[in-house]
Design a protein around this motif. Structure first.
Motif, mmCIF file in Angstrom:
data_model
loop_
_atom_site.group_PDB
_atom_site.id
_atom_site.type_symbol
_atom_site.label_atom_id
_atom_site.label_comp_id
_atom_site.label_asym_id
_atom_site.label_seq_id
_atom_site.Cartn_x
_atom_site.Cartn_y
_atom_site.Cartn_z
ATOM 1 N N ALA A 70 21.377 -4.205 -0.005
ATOM 2 C CA ALA A 70 20.095 -4.801 0.413
ATOM 3 C C ALA A 70 19.082 -3.694 0.706
ATOM 4 O O ALA A 70 17.925 -3.766 0.271
ATOM 5 C CB ALA A 70 20.311 -5.682 1.645
ATOM 6 N N LYS A 71 19.549 -2.636 1.394
ATOM 7 C CA LYS A 71 18.638 -1.517 1.734
ATOM 8 C C LYS A 71 18.126 -0.859 0.459
ATOM 9 O O LYS A 71 16.961 -0.501 0.348
ATOM 10 C CB LYS A 71 19.376 -0.469 2.580
ATOM 11 C CG LYS A 71 19.518 -0.888 4.031
ATOM 12 C CD LYS A 71 20.103 0.273 4.850
ATOM 13 C CE LYS A 71 20.731 -0.262 6.125
ATOM 14 N NZ LYS A 71 21.936 0.426 6.548
ATOM 15 N N ARG A 72 19.020 -0.701 -0.481
ATOM 16 C CA ARG A 72 18.644 -0.060 -1.749
ATOM 17 C C ARG A 72 17.574 -0.892 -2.474
ATOM 18 O O ARG A 72 16.603 -0.368 -3.015
ATOM 19 C CB ARG A 72 19.910 0.043 -2.597
ATOM 20 C CG ARG A 72 19.683 0.771 -3.840
ATOM 21 C CD ARG A 72 20.933 1.546 -4.239
ATOM 22 N NE ARG A 72 20.484 2.586 -5.113
ATOM 23 C CZ ARG A 72 21.125 3.716 -5.304
ATOM 24 N NH1 ARG A 72 22.227 3.968 -4.668
ATOM 25 N NH2 ARG A 72 20.659 4.612 -6.140
ATOM 26 N N LEU A 73 17.770 -2.220 -2.468
ATOM 27 C CA LEU A 73 16.813 -3.106 -3.141
ATOM 28 C C LEU A 73 15.459 -3.051 -2.426
ATOM 29 O O LEU A 73 14.398 -3.043 -3.062
ATOM 30 C CB LEU A 73 17.357 -4.541 -3.181
ATOM 31 C CG LEU A 73 18.583 -4.722 -4.087
ATOM 32 C CD1 LEU A 73 19.286 -6.040 -3.796
ATOM 33 C CD2 LEU A 73 18.186 -4.648 -5.557
ATOM 34 N N VAL A 74 15.510 -2.980 -1.094
ATOM 35 C CA VAL A 74 14.271 -2.904 -0.312
ATOM 36 C C VAL A 74 13.535 -1.597 -0.638
ATOM 37 O O VAL A 74 12.318 -1.575 -0.781
ATOM 38 C CB VAL A 74 14.587 -3.049 1.200
ATOM 39 C CG1 VAL A 74 13.434 -2.544 2.063
ATOM 40 C CG2 VAL A 74 14.902 -4.509 1.525
ATOM 41 N N ARG A 75 14.328 -0.512 -0.825
ATOM 42 C CA ARG A 75 13.693 0.771 -1.190
ATOM 43 C C ARG A 75 12.953 0.641 -2.528
ATOM 44 O O ARG A 75 11.854 1.159 -2.697
ATOM 45 C CB ARG A 75 14.752 1.873 -1.304
ATOM 46 C CG ARG A 75 15.185 2.437 0.028
ATOM 47 C CD ARG A 75 15.478 3.940 -0.047
ATOM 48 N NE ARG A 75 16.365 4.351 -1.125
ATOM 49 C CZ ARG A 75 17.700 4.325 -1.054
ATOM 50 N NH1 ARG A 75 18.290 3.861 0.020
ATOM 51 N NH2 ARG A 75 18.421 4.749 -2.052
ATOM 52 N N ILE A 76 13.532 -0.074 -3.445
ATOM 53 C CA ILE A 76 12.872 -0.267 -4.758
ATOM 54 C C ILE A 76 11.558 -1.030 -4.549
ATOM 55 O O ILE A 76 10.519 -0.675 -5.085
ATOM 56 C CB ILE A 76 13.806 -1.027 -5.744
ATOM 57 C CG1 ILE A 76 15.063 -0.199 -6.032
ATOM 58 C CG2 ILE A 76 13.069 -1.371 -7.038
ATOM 59 C CD1 ILE A 76 16.082 -0.856 -6.956
ATOM 60 N N LYS A 77 11.621 -2.065 -3.696
ATOM 61 C CA LYS A 77 10.396 -2.844 -3.391
ATOM 62 C C LYS A 77 9.339 -1.937 -2.738
ATOM 63 O O LYS A 77 8.152 -2.018 -3.057
ATOM 64 C CB LYS A 77 10.718 -3.986 -2.419
ATOM 65 C CG LYS A 77 11.511 -5.123 -2.999
ATOM 66 C CD LYS A 77 10.666 -6.080 -3.793
ATOM 67 C CE LYS A 77 9.784 -6.953 -2.918
ATOM 68 N NZ LYS A 77 8.950 -7.838 -3.754
ATOM 69 N N GLN A 78 9.821 -1.081 -1.823
ATOM 70 C CA GLN A 78 8.874 -0.218 -1.099
ATOM 71 C C GLN A 78 8.186 0.799 -2.007
ATOM 72 O O GLN A 78 7.094 1.249 -1.729
ATOM 73 C CB GLN A 78 9.594 0.506 0.057
ATOM 74 C CG GLN A 78 9.886 -0.438 1.209
ATOM 75 C CD GLN A 78 10.862 0.160 2.226
ATOM 76 O OE1 GLN A 78 11.579 1.120 1.920
ATOM 77 N NE2 GLN A 78 10.916 -0.419 3.418
ATOM 78 N N GLN A 79 8.883 1.124 -3.127
ATOM 79 C CA GLN A 79 8.243 2.030 -4.105
ATOM 80 C C GLN A 79 7.143 1.301 -4.876
ATOM 81 O O GLN A 79 6.482 1.875 -5.727
ATOM 82 C CB GLN A 79 9.266 2.483 -5.144
ATOM 83 C CG GLN A 79 10.241 3.542 -4.691
ATOM 84 C CD GLN A 79 11.478 3.592 -5.610
ATOM 85 O OE1 GLN A 79 11.450 3.107 -6.729
ATOM 86 N NE2 GLN A 79 12.550 4.169 -5.113
ATOM 87 N N GLY A 80 7.055 -0.005 -4.677
ATOM 88 C CA GLY A 80 6.033 -0.781 -5.366
ATOM 89 C C GLY A 80 6.538 -1.444 -6.638
ATOM 90 O O GLY A 80 5.767 -2.007 -7.407
ATOM 91 N N ASP A 81 7.868 -1.378 -6.873
ATOM 92 C CA ASP A 81 8.431 -2.001 -8.077
ATOM 93 C C ASP A 81 8.934 -3.413 -7.748
ATOM 94 O O ASP A 81 9.180 -3.738 -6.594
ATOM 95 C CB ASP A 81 9.585 -1.154 -8.613
ATOM 96 C CG ASP A 81 9.109 0.215 -9.084
ATOM 97 O OD1 ASP A 81 7.943 0.310 -9.525
ATOM 98 O OD2 ASP A 81 9.891 1.175 -8.982
ATOM 99 N N ALA A 82 9.072 -4.221 -8.790
ATOM 100 C CA ALA A 82 9.663 -5.557 -8.603
ATOM 101 C C ALA A 82 11.106 -5.490 -9.079
ATOM 102 O O ALA A 82 11.419 -4.782 -10.045
ATOM 103 C CB ALA A 82 8.883 -6.591 -9.411
ATOM 104 N N VAL A 83 11.974 -6.225 -8.398
ATOM 105 C CA VAL A 83 13.394 -6.112 -8.757
ATOM 106 C C VAL A 83 14.092 -7.471 -8.717
ATOM 107 O O VAL A 83 13.807 -8.311 -7.863
ATOM 108 C CB VAL A 83 14.103 -5.081 -7.825
ATOM 109 C CG1 VAL A 83 14.072 -5.501 -6.365
ATOM 110 C CG2 VAL A 83 15.527 -4.814 -8.274
ATOM 111 N N VAL A 84 14.980 -7.667 -9.696
ATOM 112 C CA VAL A 84 15.875 -8.825 -9.695
ATOM 113 C C VAL A 84 17.283 -8.262 -9.537
ATOM 114 O O VAL A 84 17.671 -7.354 -10.283
ATOM 115 C CB VAL A 84 15.815 -9.595 -11.039
ATOM 116 C CG1 VAL A 84 16.809 -10.760 -11.042
ATOM 117 C CG2 VAL A 84 14.407 -10.092 -11.310
ATOM 118 N N ALA A 85 18.050 -8.765 -8.552
ATOM 119 C CA ALA A 85 19.423 -8.280 -8.376
ATOM 120 C C ALA A 85 20.386 -9.228 -9.083
ATOM 121 O O ALA A 85 20.157 -10.437 -9.138
ATOM 122 C CB ALA A 85 19.753 -8.223 -6.892
ATOM 123 N N VAL A 86 21.442 -8.654 -9.645
ATOM 124 C CA VAL A 86 22.539 -9.453 -10.221
ATOM 125 C C VAL A 86 23.807 -8.954 -9.554
ATOM 126 O O VAL A 86 23.999 -7.740 -9.435
ATOM 127 C CB VAL A 86 22.624 -9.250 -11.757
ATOM 128 C CG1 VAL A 86 23.839 -9.987 -12.334
ATOM 129 C CG2 VAL A 86 21.349 -9.724 -12.445
#
Ligand code: ADP
Ligand code: ASP
Ligand code: MG
Length: 425
Positions: free
Chosen positions: A23-39
């Motif tokens: 979850a933290k890793r995905l949040v870091r991606i969001k914080q970089q300004g990117d959009a992410v879909v997790a599988v």
């Protein structure tokens, strides 16, 4: 802003702590300004445990029910991950295969994706959510749940990446990329910065479990760039893509596969039509024959051996029990302690002498070859299971693939290698 699909395998979501890290890793991606879909895959060994449960009830679980059961593993991990992301103050929403629009054919246990209908994912992305999709599952035309074969979450990730037009499909696992051989088997294996779809597909099909071969096939067809990397570090991993800028090596990597068995039919009369009868009947009962070896006949009698997935052995035995009397062959033997070792490289096409070098290397190392098969970019040999690590390692050295550094993690014994690969069988 990049659009990223990030897939996390069983080891990466094996515990609540690890789910929180994802979850933290995905949040870091969001914080970089990117959009992410997790599988996500199911937590740890959940899929194996569910298979074990089904076998405790029946030796032959109906495929439809088994798929429904196995799909529950990914439901647990996707919901927990969505909760963990929400707990960090970001919006997340989980989606089953059906909700994510993964439409498949009706081949239970190894369904093919036929259509991806990502409307809900797109909509959630548009509203700033992190969609969390259950890997490995889809829905067929009868609205029944299907699964995509072991390791199938990789294919879900690539299909979603294609469906939403992601810039990259990141596949996170417990290794930091694709190596020249399984680093747990060949500690001197080297991490590759990039690899072509063709080489990766051949390695995955030959047993390199780091990526499911269907995922690579899908990615090659639709030109989806895959980044295979570690869930436990930020290091760059391996890019799987069309054009590799690296110099074409003769051998790109070595794969091993312990999921097959060898069957030998003894005393087969050497006359026309016998092989046709044996193999057409095996094909009719859906036994997936891989290699075939026929010995030189003596006094009009010969032996025929073939290899097939261990999962097909029950059907192979039933078929042979039925047809052996009609071809007048007295009996057959099964050897389960075998492994296939494959040298893979698109550069092999234009480089003679690979087979000669491989055979002499194995000979010098007292490794007996039980069967051989080739394609323009692959050479496979079958050896005793007990010699699988030795075979991979000595070929790795002989073909100049060894790295100066040694992979630190524990190495596996032949039995552990087999257990890892033949999981849940
Ligand atoms: P996940 O559960 O995350 O999908 P897998 O177990 O399917 O992960 O894949 C990762 C494993 O693949 C590694 O632990 C490694 O032992 C194995 N593996 C096999 N061949 C290779 C290879 N050529 N390079 C890297 N890893 C490999
Ligand atoms: N959970 C499934 C398996 O163990 C799918 C996956 O992990 O990709 O095979
Ligand atoms: Mg996997």
């Amino acid at each position: 802003m990049a659009l990223i699909v990030a897939k996390f395998g069983g080891t990466s979501v094996a515990s609540p702590e690890r789910i929180k890290n994802v979850a933290k890793r995905l949040v870091r991606i969001k914080q970089q300004g990117d959009a992410v879909v997790a599988v996500v895959s199911a937590m740890g060994k959940t899929t194996d445990e569910l298979m074990g449960l089904s076998r405790a009830v029946t030796s032959n679980p109906p495929a439809r029910e088994l798929d429904r059961l196995l799909s529950t593993g990914e439901h647990v991990s996707m919901t927990l991950l969505a909760m963990a992301i929400e707990a960090l103050g970001y919006k997340a929403m989980s989606f089953s295969g059906r909700q994510a629009g993964i439409l498949t054919d009706g081949t239970h246990n190894k369904a093919h994706i036929v259509k991806v209908d990502n409307e809900r994912i797109q909509e959630a992305l548009g509203r700033g959510f992190v969609p969390v999709v259950a890997g490995f599952q889809g829905i067929d035309a009868n609205d029944d749940v299907t699964t995509l074969g072991r390791g199938g979450s990789d294919t879900t990730a690539v299909a979603i990446a294609w469906g939403i037009g992601a810039d990259v499909c990141e596949i996170y696992s417990d290794v930091d990329g694709v190596y020249t051989a399984d680093p747990r088997v060949a500690p001197r294996a080297k991490k590759l910065d990039e690899i072509s779809y063709d080489d990766m597909l051949e390695l995955s099909s030959a047993g390199a479990g780091v990526l499911q071969s269907r995922a690579v096939e899908f990615a090659r067809k639709w030109n989806v760039v895959i980044h295979s990397r570690s869930a436990f570090s930020d290091a760059q991993g391996t890019f799987i893509k069309e054009e590799s800028e690296m110099e074409e090596a003769v051998i790109t990597g070595i794969a091993h596969d312990t999921s097959e068995v060898k069957v030998t039919i003894r005393g087969v009369p050497d006359c026309t039509g016998v092989a046709a009868k044996v193999f057409s009947t095996l094909a009719a009962t859906m036994v997936n024959v891989d290699m075939i070896i026929q010995n030189v006949s003596k006094d009009g009698i010969t032996d025929i051996s073939f290899t097939c997935p261990e999962g097909d052995l029950g059907r192979a035995k039933e078929t042979l029990d039925r047809i052996l009397p009609s071809i007048q062959a007295p009996y057959y033997e099964v050897d389960t302690d075998i492994a296939k070792v494959s040298l893979v490289g698109t550069g092999m096409k234009s480089s003679p002498g690979v087979a000669a070098k491989a055979f002499s290397t194995l000979g010098e190392n007292s490794i007996n070859i039980l069967a051989i098969s080739t394609s323009p970019i692959r050479l496979s040999v079958v050896v005793d299971l007990a010699q699988v690590s030795h075979a991979v390692q000595c070929l790795h050295t002989a073909f100049g693939l060894d790295s100066d550094s040694v992979f630190e993690e524990t190495q596996l014994s032949a039995e552990e290698i087999a257990a890892k690969m033949n999981k849940g069988r």
